[in-house]
Design a protein around this motif. Structure first.
Motif, PDB file in Angstrom:
ATOM      1  N   GLY A 112       0.808  -1.215   0.000  1.00  0.00           N
ATOM      2  CA  GLY A 112       0.000   0.000   0.000  1.00  0.00           C
ATOM      3  C   GLY A 112       0.838   1.261   0.000  1.00  0.00           C
ATOM      4  O   GLY A 112       0.450   2.294  -0.548  1.00  0.00           O
ATOM      5  N   GLY A 113       2.027   1.196   0.630  1.00  0.00           N
ATOM      6  CA  GLY A 113       2.946   2.326   0.615  1.00  0.00           C
ATOM      7  C   GLY A 113       3.472   2.613  -0.773  1.00  0.00           C
ATOM      8  O   GLY A 113       3.624   3.776  -1.174  1.00  0.00           O
ATOM      9  N   CYS A 114       3.714   1.555  -1.521  1.00  0.00           N
ATOM     10  CA  CYS A 114       4.143   1.718  -2.913  1.00  0.00           C
ATOM     11  C   CYS A 114       2.988   2.279  -3.741  1.00  0.00           C
ATOM     12  O   CYS A 114       3.191   3.108  -4.628  1.00  0.00           O
ATOM     13  CB  CYS A 114       4.603   0.368  -3.471  1.00  0.00           C
ATOM     14  SG  CYS A 114       5.500   0.469  -5.024  1.00  0.00           S
ATOM     15  N   GLY A 115       1.768   1.852  -3.404  1.00  0.00           N
ATOM     16  CA  GLY A 115       0.588   2.388  -4.068  1.00  0.00           C
ATOM     17  C   GLY A 115       0.458   3.884  -3.870  1.00  0.00           C
ATOM     18  O   GLY A 115       0.144   4.621  -4.810  1.00  0.00           O
ATOM     19  N   LEU A 116       0.714   4.339  -2.649  1.00  0.00           N
ATOM     20  CA  LEU A 116       0.651   5.777  -2.361  1.00  0.00           C
ATOM     21  C   LEU A 116       1.607   6.557  -3.256  1.00  0.00           C
ATOM     22  O   LEU A 116       1.252   7.600  -3.803  1.00  0.00           O
ATOM     23  CB  LEU A 116       1.011   6.036  -0.895  1.00  0.00           C
ATOM     24  CG  LEU A 116      -0.099   6.023   0.138  1.00  0.00           C
ATOM     25  CD1 LEU A 116       0.484   6.277   1.525  1.00  0.00           C
ATOM     26  CD2 LEU A 116      -1.172   7.055  -0.187  1.00  0.00           C
ATOM     27  N   ALA A 117       2.827   6.063  -3.378  1.00  0.00           N
ATOM     28  CA  ALA A 117       3.805   6.740  -4.229  1.00  0.00           C
ATOM     29  C   ALA A 117       3.370   6.703  -5.692  1.00  0.00           C
ATOM     30  O   ALA A 117       3.516   7.700  -6.424  1.00  0.00           O
ATOM     31  CB  ALA A 117       5.178   6.096  -4.067  1.00  0.00           C
ATOM     32  N   THR A 118       2.810   5.592  -6.115  1.00  0.00           N
ATOM     33  CA  THR A 118       2.426   5.402  -7.512  1.00  0.00           C
ATOM     34  C   THR A 118       1.441   6.454  -7.993  1.00  0.00           C
ATOM     35  O   THR A 118       1.520   6.919  -9.134  1.00  0.00           O
ATOM     36  CB  THR A 118       1.809   4.001  -7.704  1.00  0.00           C
ATOM     37  OG1 THR A 118       2.770   3.010  -7.330  1.00  0.00           O
ATOM     38  CG2 THR A 118       1.372   3.759  -9.142  1.00  0.00           C
TER      39      THR A 118
END
Length: 258
Positions: A112-118
């Motif tokens: 989900g943290g990678c999703g936020l950056a994406t």
């Protein structure tokens, strides 16, 4: 009790800071709700032209936290739909925000943290940062973020990242077109601030808003339909035996034999 999200404004730049360092800035329902509310606050703040998203401590976000994952095992289908819709709301709030959102990624940005950056418009990361859509490794599906990732990278890369669940470096993320800049940790704060200031000083706020809307709506005209499908997939997968097995093994720190 510390606020999970910090908000400050200076020089027409809003800084939104994830503030759960003791949990490696992992996501839970409260943090997701507070982030959504804070981005809405920034969108309505007349003193704000550009938004920076960052995190305290050495991790951008480690994804969902353990208590959150544990709770998901006991949710009803309706509760999982509602929970998935909350994540969708956070992502779409950022994606459609009428102001440019810059991610300042220091440390790991996982699941989900990678999703936020994406979903941010511009992404800076340090050389030490690692990224990864690791959901498949614990029997989950990166459903909602996949709707956004496919607009940033080509299908070949998207399949590789989402199907393998591998973690990868900031340099790789740059090669994949997932992020814009890799900046040394000693310089990233000033570099991001200067980039934001240049946008504030050199561009019309109305033009930035309309250009962002134009790009988003023409690049991804079927996004809402895709997201509705992704929410249902998210909820269904959480009822699967593989999800229950994966989460149980992950929580017990046991090797998962798929």
């Amino acid at each position: 009790m510390n606020n999970l999200v910090l908000y400050s404004v200076e020089d027409r730049i809003a800084t939104i800071t994830i503030n759960r360092p003791e949990k490696r800035n992992a996501l839970n329902p409260q943090l997701i709700a507070e982030l959504t509310e804070t981005f809405i606050r920034a969108s309505e703040d007349d003193l704000v032209k550009v938004v920076i998203l960052k995190a305290n401590s050495g991790t951008f976000s480690a994804g969902a936290d353990l208590e959150y994952l544990q709770q998901l095992q006991h949710n009803t289908f309706e509760e999982n739909v509602a929970d998935s819709n909350n994540l969708k709301k956070l992502f779409t709030t950022i994606y459609y925000l009428p102001k440019v959102v810059i991610a300042q990624v220091e440390g790991h940005a996982i699941a989900g943290g990678c999703g936020l950056a994406t979903i941010c418009d511009i992404v800076f990361a340090t050389p030490e940062s690692n990224f990864g859509y690791t959901e498949v490794k614990i029997g989950f599906v990166p459903a909602i973020v996949s709707c956004f990732l496919k607009q940033k990278v080509n299908e070949t890369i998207a399949k590789e990242l989402l199907l393998t669940g591998k973690t990868f470096s900031a340099e790789k993320a740059l090669q994949y077109n997932l992020i814009n800049y890799v900046t040394n940790s000693s310089e990233i704060h000033l570099t991001v601030k200067e980039f934001a200031l240049n946008l504030c000083r050199g561009s019309s706020g109305n033009s930035l808003m309309i250009t962002k809307q134009l790009i988003n709506q023409t690049t991804n005209p079927l996004l809402e339909k895709s997201l509705e499908f992704a929410v249902q997939i998210n909820a269904r997968v959480r009822e699967s035996e593989d999800f229950k097995k994966g989460i149980t093994s992950f929580l017990n720190k046991e090797k998962i034999n798929w």
